[in-house]
Design a protein around this motif. Structure first.
Motif, PDB file in Angstrom:
ATOM      1  N   SER A 130      67.056 -26.294 -22.299  1.00  0.00           N
ATOM      2  CA  SER A 130      66.766 -26.498 -23.715  1.00  0.00           C
ATOM      3  C   SER A 130      67.940 -26.030 -24.563  1.00  0.00           C
ATOM      4  N   ALA A 131      67.911 -26.380 -25.827  1.00  0.00           N
ATOM      5  CA  ALA A 131      68.989 -25.961 -26.730  1.00  0.00           C
ATOM      6  C   ALA A 131      69.114 -24.444 -26.746  1.00  0.00           C
ATOM      7  N   LYS A 132      67.985 -23.774 -26.782  1.00  0.00           N
ATOM      8  CA  LYS A 132      68.004 -22.297 -26.773  1.00  0.00           C
ATOM      9  C   LYS A 132      68.656 -21.765 -25.504  1.00  0.00           C
ATOM     10  N   GLU A 133      68.274 -22.354 -24.410  1.00  0.00           N
ATOM     11  CA  GLU A 133      68.831 -21.900 -23.128  1.00  0.00           C
ATOM     12  C   GLU A 133      70.318 -22.201 -23.035  1.00  0.00           C
ATOM     13  N   ALA A 138      75.828 -20.318 -22.976  1.00  0.00           N
ATOM     14  CA  ALA A 138      77.162 -20.289 -23.588  1.00  0.00           C
ATOM     15  C   ALA A 138      77.520 -18.867 -23.998  1.00  0.00           C
ATOM     16  N   GLY A 139      76.526 -18.141 -24.512  1.00  0.00           N
ATOM     17  CA  GLY A 139      76.780 -16.769 -24.930  1.00  0.00           C
ATOM     18  C   GLY A 139      77.175 -15.885 -23.757  1.00  0.00           C
ATOM     19  N   LEU A 140      76.443 -16.001 -22.678  1.00  0.00           N
ATOM     20  CA  LEU A 140      76.758 -15.187 -21.493  1.00  0.00           C
ATOM     21  C   LEU A 140      78.128 -15.559 -20.932  1.00  0.00           C
ATOM     22  N   LEU A 141      78.400 -16.854 -20.867  1.00  0.00           N
ATOM     23  CA  LEU A 141      79.694 -17.290 -20.347  1.00  0.00           C
ATOM     24  C   LEU A 141      80.833 -16.819 -21.261  1.00  0.00           C
ATOM     25  N   ARG A 143      81.104 -14.147 -22.714  1.00  0.00           N
ATOM     26  CA  ARG A 143      81.458 -12.753 -22.418  1.00  0.00           C
ATOM     27  C   ARG A 143      82.312 -12.648 -21.156  1.00  0.00           C
ATOM     28  N   LEU A 144      82.316 -13.694 -20.351  1.00  0.00           N
ATOM     29  CA  LEU A 144      83.139 -13.684 -19.132  1.00  0.00           C
ATOM     30  C   LEU A 144      84.519 -14.244 -19.400  1.00  0.00           C
ATOM     31  N   ARG A 145      84.653 -14.859 -20.560  1.00  0.00           N
ATOM     32  CA  ARG A 145      85.887 -15.545 -20.877  1.00  0.00           C
ATOM     33  C   ARG A 145      87.011 -14.562 -21.114  1.00  0.00           C
ATOM     34  N   ASP A 146      88.192 -15.075 -21.015  1.00  0.00           N
ATOM     35  CA  ASP A 146      89.353 -14.256 -21.304  1.00  0.00           C
ATOM     36  C   ASP A 146      90.145 -14.951 -22.396  1.00  0.00           C
ATOM     37  N   PRO A 147      90.226 -14.401 -23.580  1.00  0.00           N
ATOM     38  CA  PRO A 147      89.608 -13.138 -24.009  1.00  0.00           C
ATOM     39  C   PRO A 147      88.116 -13.308 -24.250  1.00  0.00           C
ATOM     40  N   PRO A 148      87.353 -12.251 -24.057  1.00  0.00           N
ATOM     41  CA  PRO A 148      85.910 -12.352 -24.222  1.00  0.00           C
ATOM     42  C   PRO A 148      85.548 -12.689 -25.661  1.00  0.00           C
ATOM     43  N   VAL A 149      84.436 -13.370 -25.761  1.00  0.00           N
ATOM     44  CA  VAL A 149      83.988 -13.836 -27.058  1.00  0.00           C
ATOM     45  C   VAL A 149      82.637 -13.198 -27.329  1.00  0.00           C
ATOM     46  N   THR A 150      82.390 -12.825 -28.537  1.00  0.00           N
ATOM     47  CA  THR A 150      81.148 -12.102 -28.831  1.00  0.00           C
ATOM     48  C   THR A 150      80.366 -12.757 -29.952  1.00  0.00           C
TER      49      THR A 150
ATOM     50  N   LEU B 129      78.853  -7.960 -17.739  1.00  0.00           N
ATOM     51  CA  LEU B 129      77.448  -8.232 -18.036  1.00  0.00           C
ATOM     52  C   LEU B 129      76.581  -7.213 -17.310  1.00  0.00           C
ATOM     53  N   SER B 130      75.449  -6.881 -17.911  1.00  0.00           N
ATOM     54  CA  SER B 130      74.510  -5.959 -17.282  1.00  0.00           C
ATOM     55  C   SER B 130      73.764  -6.669 -16.164  1.00  0.00           C
ATOM     56  N   ALA B 131      73.058  -5.906 -15.356  1.00  0.00           N
ATOM     57  CA  ALA B 131      72.294  -6.501 -14.260  1.00  0.00           C
ATOM     58  C   ALA B 131      71.295  -7.516 -14.804  1.00  0.00           C
ATOM     59  N   LYS B 132      70.645  -7.152 -15.890  1.00  0.00           N
ATOM     60  CA  LYS B 132      69.676  -8.077 -16.503  1.00  0.00           C
ATOM     61  C   LYS B 132      70.353  -9.375 -16.932  1.00  0.00           C
ATOM     62  N   GLU B 133      71.487  -9.218 -17.549  1.00  0.00           N
ATOM     63  CA  GLU B 133      72.202 -10.409 -18.019  1.00  0.00           C
ATOM     64  C   GLU B 133      72.702 -11.261 -16.855  1.00  0.00           C
ATOM     65  N   LEU B 134      73.134 -10.592 -15.801  1.00  0.00           N
ATOM     66  CA  LEU B 134      73.590 -11.329 -14.625  1.00  0.00           C
ATOM     67  C   LEU B 134      72.451 -12.122 -14.019  1.00  0.00           C
ATOM     68  N   GLU B 135      71.275 -11.529 -14.011  1.00  0.00           N
ATOM     69  CA  GLU B 135      70.121 -12.249 -13.459  1.00  0.00           C
ATOM     70  C   GLU B 135      69.767 -13.445 -14.328  1.00  0.00           C
ATOM     71  N   MET B 136      69.872 -13.222 -15.620  1.00  0.00           N
ATOM     72  CA  MET B 136      69.574 -14.328 -16.527  1.00  0.00           C
ATOM     73  C   MET B 136      70.590 -15.465 -16.341  1.00  0.00           C
TER      74      MET B 136
END
Lengths: 151, 151
Positions: A130-133, A138-141, A143-150, B129-136
């Motif tokens: 879904s759009a929310k998901e 995208a938000g979680l990814l 944070r993995l980016r270089d440079p991280p995005v918040t 990412l935290s464990a919770k976030e990694l699981e998500m």
DNA sequence: TCAAGCTTGATGCATTTGCATCTATCCGCT
DNA sequence: AGCGGATAGATGCAAATGCATCAAGCTTGA
């Protein structure tokens, strides 16, 4: 140098990320091939150049944007130029450099690739989350980016 | 055939996924190279073979597990065998086939690669990412997988 | 001014990948 | 048994990638 061990959660997430990204790329590349279109890398460059507008871009500016090595950009541009999709212009204030600009036929090719690429994204991502998901992903990814995005 | 357009959310998530996965692979490959170790693909195969145990695996079983084409597996195994990391055994009930088994030196190589690979995962995923976030994240990616996973 | 060093982009060579095809074996059917 | 087609794995050839290096132009500083 001390080596650390990743948590099980990190390993699972990593494994999923590696597998999923490769699957998605493969399916999309297959769709492009099936339509007789060039690979994804071509789209990336054409997209950046289209966004850059008439001013074009210097090859070295493409390196970070499309995540290619310098020689990768150099050779990809050579192929695009050979196909008439981009043109190289000398740049006045630096005799070493050049400016690369997308041609009309390059814009056309970009559109044709997008017809397939976009459909692939819609099918492989849009239909499954879904759009929310998608925003959460995208938000979680980010944070993995270089440079991280918040965001 | 009607082509669909992806939602903006889908495009953003896709772009992030593509960029992040490539960045992570690149950094990890760099770390391996810096340690004089072979590329990630070697680890994948050694890992599968180590999990398979003494019985080994047939080359065609590796195709789906490591997401390589048939010829890719064939040639990668040839390289691994040349380096003494795996051995090929004829299989009794099928004259065409072979069984591939990891050697002690292959197990050792797998451990050495993991020391670097695992550290890379810990740094690039575990620290961000935290464990919770990694699981998500793993959960969302699982839904993009083929076949989709619903855990 | 001009040598030393940096930046931009290209390229020779080796390795890897992709594609098509090949050989060998196996299976099903008549 | 024997033919036709499927499956397992390898490989020749072309294209792409990685690595090292190069040439040309720019910049800095003594």
């Amino acid at each position: 140098m001390t080596k650390r061990s990743p948590s099980p959660e990190a390993v699972t997430a990593w494994a999923r990320l590696m597998r999923v990204s490769r699957q998605l790329v493969e399916k999309t590349e297959d769709a492009l091939k099936a339509s007789g279109l060039p690979p994804l890398g071509w789209y990336d460059v054409l997209h950046e150049l289209a966004e850059a507008g008439e001013g074009g871009l210097r090859p070295f500016e493409l390196i970070d944007r499309v995540l290619l090595a310098q020689y990768g950009v150099s050779r990809l541009l050579a192929r695009l130029e050979a196909d008439g999709l981009v043109e190289k212009l000398p740049v006045s204030d630096d005799g070493r450099g050049q400016t690369v600009r997308i041609t009309p036929s390059g814009r056309d090719m970009r559109r044709r690739i997008w017809a397939v690429y976009g459909a692939s994204i819609a099918e492989l991502m849009g239909d499954r989350l879904s759009a929310k998901e998608l925003e959460m992903l995208a938000g979680l990814l980010g944070r993995l980016r270089d440079p991280p995005v918040t965001d």
